[in-house]
Design a protein around this motif. Structure first.
Motif, PDB file in Angstrom:
ATOM      1  N   ARG A  19      29.866  46.846  43.113  1.00  0.00           N
ATOM      2  CA  ARG A  19      30.622  45.669  43.536  1.00  0.00           C
ATOM      3  C   ARG A  19      31.276  44.989  42.343  1.00  0.00           C
ATOM      4  N   GLN A  20      32.342  44.302  42.624  1.00  0.00           N
ATOM      5  CA  GLN A  20      32.996  43.498  41.611  1.00  0.00           C
ATOM      6  C   GLN A  20      33.541  42.237  42.282  1.00  0.00           C
ATOM      7  N   PRO A  21      33.706  41.188  41.508  1.00  0.00           N
ATOM      8  CA  PRO A  21      34.114  39.905  42.113  1.00  0.00           C
ATOM      9  C   PRO A  21      35.551  39.950  42.610  1.00  0.00           C
TER      10      PRO A  21
ATOM     11  N   PRO B  54      38.711  42.744  45.878  1.00  0.00           N
ATOM     12  CA  PRO B  54      39.036  43.721  44.832  1.00  0.00           C
ATOM     13  C   PRO B  54      39.010  45.149  45.370  1.00  0.00           C
ATOM     14  N   ASP B  55      39.697  46.038  44.657  1.00  0.00           N
ATOM     15  CA  ASP B  55      39.648  47.458  45.008  1.00  0.00           C
ATOM     16  C   ASP B  55      38.260  48.023  44.698  1.00  0.00           C
ATOM     17  N   LYS B  56      37.893  49.053  45.421  1.00  0.00           N
ATOM     18  CA  LYS B  56      36.580  49.669  45.208  1.00  0.00           C
ATOM     19  C   LYS B  56      36.546  50.420  43.885  1.00  0.00           C
ATOM     20  N   ARG B  57      35.455  50.278  43.173  1.00  0.00           N
ATOM     21  CA  ARG B  57      35.278  51.012  41.930  1.00  0.00           C
ATOM     22  C   ARG B  57      34.859  52.445  42.222  1.00  0.00           C
TER      23      ARG B  57
END
Length: 589
Positions: A300-302, A292-295
């Motif tokens: 972190r994200q799945p 995933p793209d960075k927030r």
């Protein structure tokens, strides 16, 4: 334990009470009491029926859960080849199968056998600039690049060689890394004004300009990752053991840029030809994780889930197409402009391809659907968890179809078509009459058997399509085998970095799978491809596809091809211009 119900009042009690109250009570009171008791009895009977109905529902639910558990155990612990004791099936249904053989005229033709560091430590600053490959302990191979114009001046005494301008690349040959020194000749010549001028031979065209990797090194990294499933961090460790500090980030950029280059050239040309000329395209899909793209807050994200579709165009090309979503719109776009046969499973996303338009098509006919008998067989194999004799009979009938196909698979398509209509058609018609009859008996029941029979009945037209042409095959297993490359990657390199990276990976996988299809060494093919691609004319990219590579390579200068970098003589087209266009626009149907 099944629930039980106790009814406190029955009809005998009511009759006895009628006799008793008739002697001691007035008639109106007795009748009222009787009506009350009958109402209580009716309520108790309704409650009893409700409890019995709930019991039956619970029993059916328990049986379904038991079968699902049995099926999961079978999938986990039993061989995944969906094996079945064919000899036992022959014994159980010998009489029925013998009758089918007599109807189809195949008696005696088959044997019955189916066929990283602590976060609180300060990170060191990474060195910038191009690394010095001459300091590495590598065997050296030298290529000198000359300029034909200045060489003529040198021969005439009007110029002289004064040295070389050298740069180094990483090359690879089996046995270990090599240092490839690219030495471009420097010239000093007198100009018209009498002043000396220094010129260097120009840099030859490359697929990845200014890259550290020579074509052989690039092909090696790609084949190690996508042929053998090695993630880049393992290649990084292997290079470090050889004394070469080659980080995974650099290799990741190589993968993305190389895949984008071949995707816009060779793969695109081959795909256009396949959609235009292929007789049958087999397809299937599987999932892949996308980083995933960075927030903005750094949390972190799945991983996101993307999808790879594999398209096998006859025995000519293999394509891996990445799509962020698996929808009908995506499938329609993948096959836009194609009007041949499509073999796929019965997933609903493919239905959009086979819907007949309300108005006559203006450009292309709708593709024809070809079913997969292996998927149909799998449904019956799963239904055998319920110890169903009907499911086992289905396996026996389908096994006979594959046994017949095995008997004549080496014949020509014309012969296969004739044999199918003479001997396989009666078996197919008998199978679907049997399936429709059995399905009518379990239509209102939930379970694996209804699923198996329902699949066969609904897919009858697609499953019968193999009778149209001898080039069609019964199953779509070749698509599932091709997708194993993705499955191996999911276990090793886990995910792809982005949608763009996934598309590049799909292009590389397409070339590797197509090279294997035509008996080519994928690493050797990719090395040669990256060597010649930068020199090749745009309108002739199709000649570099694995389907035509053996003929194309035979017409190249072997000494020029062996050099990692330098000039390359492009041979004339495989066919004269009119024939070349006819080959590109022709049809193999």
């Amino acid at each position: 334990m099944a629930p039980t119900c106790q009814v406190g009042i029955d009809s005998a009690d009511v009759k006895g009470y009628k006799a008793e109250v008739s002697l001691h009570e007035p008639a109106s009171a007795a009748l009222a009491r009787i009506a009350e008791l009958e109402a209580l009895l009716s309520a108790e009977r309704q409650r009893s029926a409700q409890l019995e109905n709930e019991r039956d529902v619970l029993r059916a639910s328990h049986e379904r859960l038991r079968l699902e558990l049995e099926l999961l155990k079978r999938r986990l612990f039993v061989a995944k080849a969906e094996r079945v004791d064919t000899q036992q099936l022959e014994l159980e249904f010998a009489q029925k199968l013998r009758a089918l053989e007599e109807v189809a005229g195949t008696l005696g033709m088959t044997s019955g056998q189916p066929a990283e560091g602590d976060s609180d430590k300060k990170k060191k600053r990474k060195p910038s600039g191009r690394r010095d490959l001459k300091a590495l302990p590598l065997e050296e191979k030298r290529v000198e690049i000359t300029d034909p114009l200045f060489e003529e001046l040198v021969a005439q005494g009007k110029a002289e060689r004064i040295g070389f301008e050298e740069s180094s690349k990483l090359a690879w040959q089996r046995g270990g890394m090599r240092r490839l020194v690219v030495a471009r000749v420097k010239y000093r010549a007198l100009g018209r004004d009498g002043e000396a001028q220094v010129e260097t031979a120009p840099v030859p065209p490359e697929v990845l300009p200014r890259s550290l990797a020579a074509p052989s090194m690039l092909a090696h990294v790609l084949s190690e990752k996508f042929c053998d499933g090695l993630p880049l961090h393992r290649l990084e460790e292997r290079a470090a053991r050889d004394g070469v500090p080659l980080d995974r980030g650099t290799m990741s950029r190589w993968v993305e840029e190389a895949g984008a280059s071949v995707g816009a050239t060779v793969v695109a040309a081959a795909r256009q030809q396949a959609l235009r000329t292929a007789f049958c395209i087999a397809t299937d899909a599987t999932g892949i994780c996308v980083q995933p793209d960075k927030r903005p807050d750094g949390a972190r994200q799945p991983c996101r889930r993307g999808h790879y579709f594999v398209l096998l165009a006859d025995k000519d090309h293999v394509f891996f197409e990445y799509t962020p979503r698996e929808t009908s719109a995506v499938v329609e776009e993948l096959f836009r402009g194609y009007s041949g046969y499509i073999q796929a499973d019965a997933k609903s996303v493919y239905d959009v391809l086979f819907r007949k338009p309300d108005t006559p098509p203006t450009e292309h006919d709708s593709p024809e659907e070809v079913g997969c008998w292996s998927h149909c067989r799998r449904k019956f194999w799963e239904a055998t968890c319920a110890k169903s004799e009907v499911a086992r009979e289905g396996l026996a009938r389908i096994g006979r179809l594959f046994a017949l196909e095995e008997a004549w698979k080496a014949d020509t398509p014309q012969t296969i078509h004739r044999l199918r209509n003479a001997h396989l058609r009666p078996h197919l018609e008998a199978f679907f009459r049997w399936a429709e009859d059995e399905y009518s008996k379990v239509r209102d029941e939930r379970g694996l058997l209804r699923s198996a029979l329902g699949y066969a009945v609904r897919q009858k037209q697609a499953l019968m399509r193999v009778l149209d042409d001898g080039r069609l095959v019964l199953d779509n297993n070749r698509s599932e085998r091709a997708l194993r490359r993705i499955a191996v990657g999911r276990k090793a390199w886990l995910f792809v970095g982005s949608d763009g990276h996934a598309q590049s990976v799909g292009n590389i996988l397409s070339l590797i799978a197509s090279a294997r299809l035509h008996g080519l060494d994928p690493e050797a093919y990719l090395r040669d491809l990256f060597r010649v691609l930068a020199h090749w004319p745009r309108e002739r990219y199709l000649e570099l596809a694995p389907l035509y590579w053996a003929s194309t390579r035979a017409r190249l200068d072997s000494r020029e091809l062996a050099a990692e970098i330098g000039p390359l003589t492009v041979p004339p087209p495989l066919l004269p211009a009119p024939q070349q266009e006819a080959a590109a626009n022709g049809s193999s149907r």
